[in-house]
Design a protein around this motif. Structure first.
Motif, PDB file in Angstrom:
ATOM      1  N   VAL A 132       0.828  -1.216   0.000  1.00  0.00           N
ATOM      2  CA  VAL A 132       0.000   0.000   0.000  1.00  0.00           C
ATOM      3  C   VAL A 132       0.858   1.261   0.000  1.00  0.00           C
ATOM      4  N   THR A 133       2.088   1.174   0.522  1.00  0.00           N
ATOM      5  CA  THR A 133       2.917   2.371   0.680  1.00  0.00           C
ATOM      6  C   THR A 133       3.891   2.588  -0.469  1.00  0.00           C
ATOM      7  N   GLY A 134       3.954   1.656  -1.418  1.00  0.00           N
ATOM      8  CA  GLY A 134       4.908   1.790  -2.515  1.00  0.00           C
ATOM      9  C   GLY A 134       4.644   3.018  -3.366  1.00  0.00           C
ATOM     10  N   GLY A 135       5.703   3.549  -3.970  1.00  0.00           N
ATOM     11  CA  GLY A 135       5.572   4.789  -4.719  1.00  0.00           C
ATOM     12  C   GLY A 135       5.876   4.699  -6.195  1.00  0.00           C
ATOM     13  N   TYR A 136       5.956   3.478  -6.745  1.00  0.00           N
ATOM     14  CA  TYR A 136       6.179   3.309  -8.187  1.00  0.00           C
ATOM     15  C   TYR A 136       4.839   2.917  -8.788  1.00  0.00           C
ATOM     16  N   ARG A 137       4.171   3.879  -9.457  1.00  0.00           N
ATOM     17  CA  ARG A 137       2.780   3.681  -9.854  1.00  0.00           C
ATOM     18  C   ARG A 137       2.492   4.306 -11.214  1.00  0.00           C
ATOM     19  N   ALA A 138       1.513   3.733 -11.899  1.00  0.00           N
ATOM     20  CA  ALA A 138       1.045   4.295 -13.160  1.00  0.00           C
ATOM     21  C   ALA A 138      -0.470   4.455 -13.094  1.00  0.00           C
ATOM     22  N   PHE A 139      -0.940   5.655 -13.380  1.00  0.00           N
ATOM     23  CA  PHE A 139      -2.364   5.986 -13.331  1.00  0.00           C
ATOM     24  C   PHE A 139      -2.857   6.392 -14.715  1.00  0.00           C
ATOM     25  N   ARG A 140      -4.054   5.986 -15.041  1.00  0.00           N
ATOM     26  CA  ARG A 140      -4.741   6.616 -16.166  1.00  0.00           C
ATOM     27  C   ARG A 140      -5.211   8.005 -15.721  1.00  0.00           C
ATOM     28  N   LYS A 141      -5.258   8.919 -16.676  1.00  0.00           N
ATOM     29  CA  LYS A 141      -5.719  10.273 -16.375  1.00  0.00           C
ATOM     30  C   LYS A 141      -7.106  10.261 -15.751  1.00  0.00           C
ATOM     31  N   GLU A 142      -7.999   9.458 -16.307  1.00  0.00           N
ATOM     32  CA  GLU A 142      -9.380   9.418 -15.825  1.00  0.00           C
ATOM     33  C   GLU A 142      -9.450   8.946 -14.373  1.00  0.00           C
ATOM     34  N   THR A 143      -8.532   8.075 -14.006  1.00  0.00           N
ATOM     35  CA  THR A 143      -8.498   7.593 -12.625  1.00  0.00           C
ATOM     36  C   THR A 143      -8.162   8.726 -11.673  1.00  0.00           C
ATOM     37  N   LEU A 144      -7.114   9.472 -11.987  1.00  0.00           N
ATOM     38  CA  LEU A 144      -6.721  10.590 -11.127  1.00  0.00           C
ATOM     39  C   LEU A 144      -7.844  11.613 -11.011  1.00  0.00           C
ATOM     40  N   LEU A 145      -8.536  11.871 -12.114  1.00  0.00           N
ATOM     41  CA  LEU A 145      -9.640  12.832 -12.078  1.00  0.00           C
ATOM     42  C   LEU A 145     -10.778  12.347 -11.185  1.00  0.00           C
ATOM     43  N   GLY A 146     -10.862  11.019 -10.985  1.00  0.00           N
ATOM     44  CA  GLY A 146     -11.910  10.461 -10.153  1.00  0.00           C
ATOM     45  C   GLY A 146     -11.537  10.243  -8.708  1.00  0.00           C
TER      46      GLY A 146
END
Length: 255
Positions: free
Chosen positions: A166-180
């Motif tokens: 849960v605390t890891g910092g290597y991540r990839a997000f879709r734009k729509e996910t971040l907006l949500g």
């Protein structure tokens, strides 16, 4: 964790790798070169918190010779969470479809980024995980591993999230996910920032996937980990967990 069901995921779009920096002059050139080699089509945003050691100036030099590199100069040291949020907003405003979190010190290996991006083709968020089969850490002292494993277990149990790291910092997000995810409501930092985003993604019903990574302890420069960061994560996660349970109980009583 949402299993994705029969959902159809759209194309990824352009990729932006966000690298927050504070006094990473020794590391910024090598990490940028490795990202450019590993994923040549990706762009890089260096989010520098006005580093006294000149990291921002080095970033400008890199950007002047490579149109795929940009520098976001921030006024001062405001923390990891604030730097990433600023980077996310910049990326979304500039039309990127994928926003990647990556440390400047080489602990997140750029050579593993293609694996995260491949997994993102059928997910909303991909987390690089040290604590699932195939994941590991290299050159970490035992106390760091204890803090990280313990922090993930503590967060997973209190927040009821089916994520191993849960605390890891290597991540990839879709734009729509971040907006949500309600980014404007996020005020956490450090470990806690990563927990916050993962919890928000699960609560919002996004399809979250973990892929194994090898986390390598930095060789140059100083770690930004501190007792304050650990303490913030402990009390914030505890408060979120208690609040969530109280809300669920209160909801049942009103039904």
């Amino acid at each position: 964790m949402n299993d994705g069901g029969q959902r159809t995921f759209g194309p990824l779009g352009r990729v932006l790798v966000i690298i927050p920096t504070y006094n990473e002059a020794e590391n910024i050139r090598p990490i940028v070169a490795r990202v450019r080699s590993a994923v040549p089509e990706a762009h890089i945003l260096i989010a520098d918190d006005n580093s006294p050691d000149g990291t921002g100036k080095i970033g400008d030099e890199l950007a002047s010779g490579d149109e795929s590199v940009r520098v976001l100069h921030r006024q001062g040291k405001e923390g990891l969470g604030a730097a990433y949020l600023a980077g996310f907003r910049w990326g979304i405003e500039n039309g990127y479809g994928v926003l990647v979190e990556m440390d400047a010190d080489g602990s997140h290996q750029p050579e593993e980024l293609p694996r995260l991006l491949t997994a993102l083709k059928s997910a909303d968020v991909v987390l690089g995980s040290r604590w699932i089969p195939g994941g590991r850490v290299v050159n970490w002292p035992k106390y760091r591993e204890f803090i990280s494993r313990g922090g993930s277990t503590y967060s997973r149990l209190l927040l009821d999230v089916p994520i191993r790291d849960v605390t890891g910092g290597y991540r990839a997000f879709r734009k729509e996910t971040l907006l949500g995810l309600g980014m404007d409501e996020v005020a956490s930092q450090g470990y806690c920032f990563q927990v916050d985003l993962a919890w928000r993604a699960v609560k919002a019903g996004f399809h979250v996937v973990e892929v194994p990574i090898t986390f390598v302890e930095r060789e140059r420069g100083d770690s930004k980990m501190s007792q304050n960061i650990v303490f913030e994560a402990f009390w914030r996660v505890g408060a979120w967990g208690v609040g969530s349970r109280v809300n669920r109980i209160s909801g049942r009583r009103h039904n």
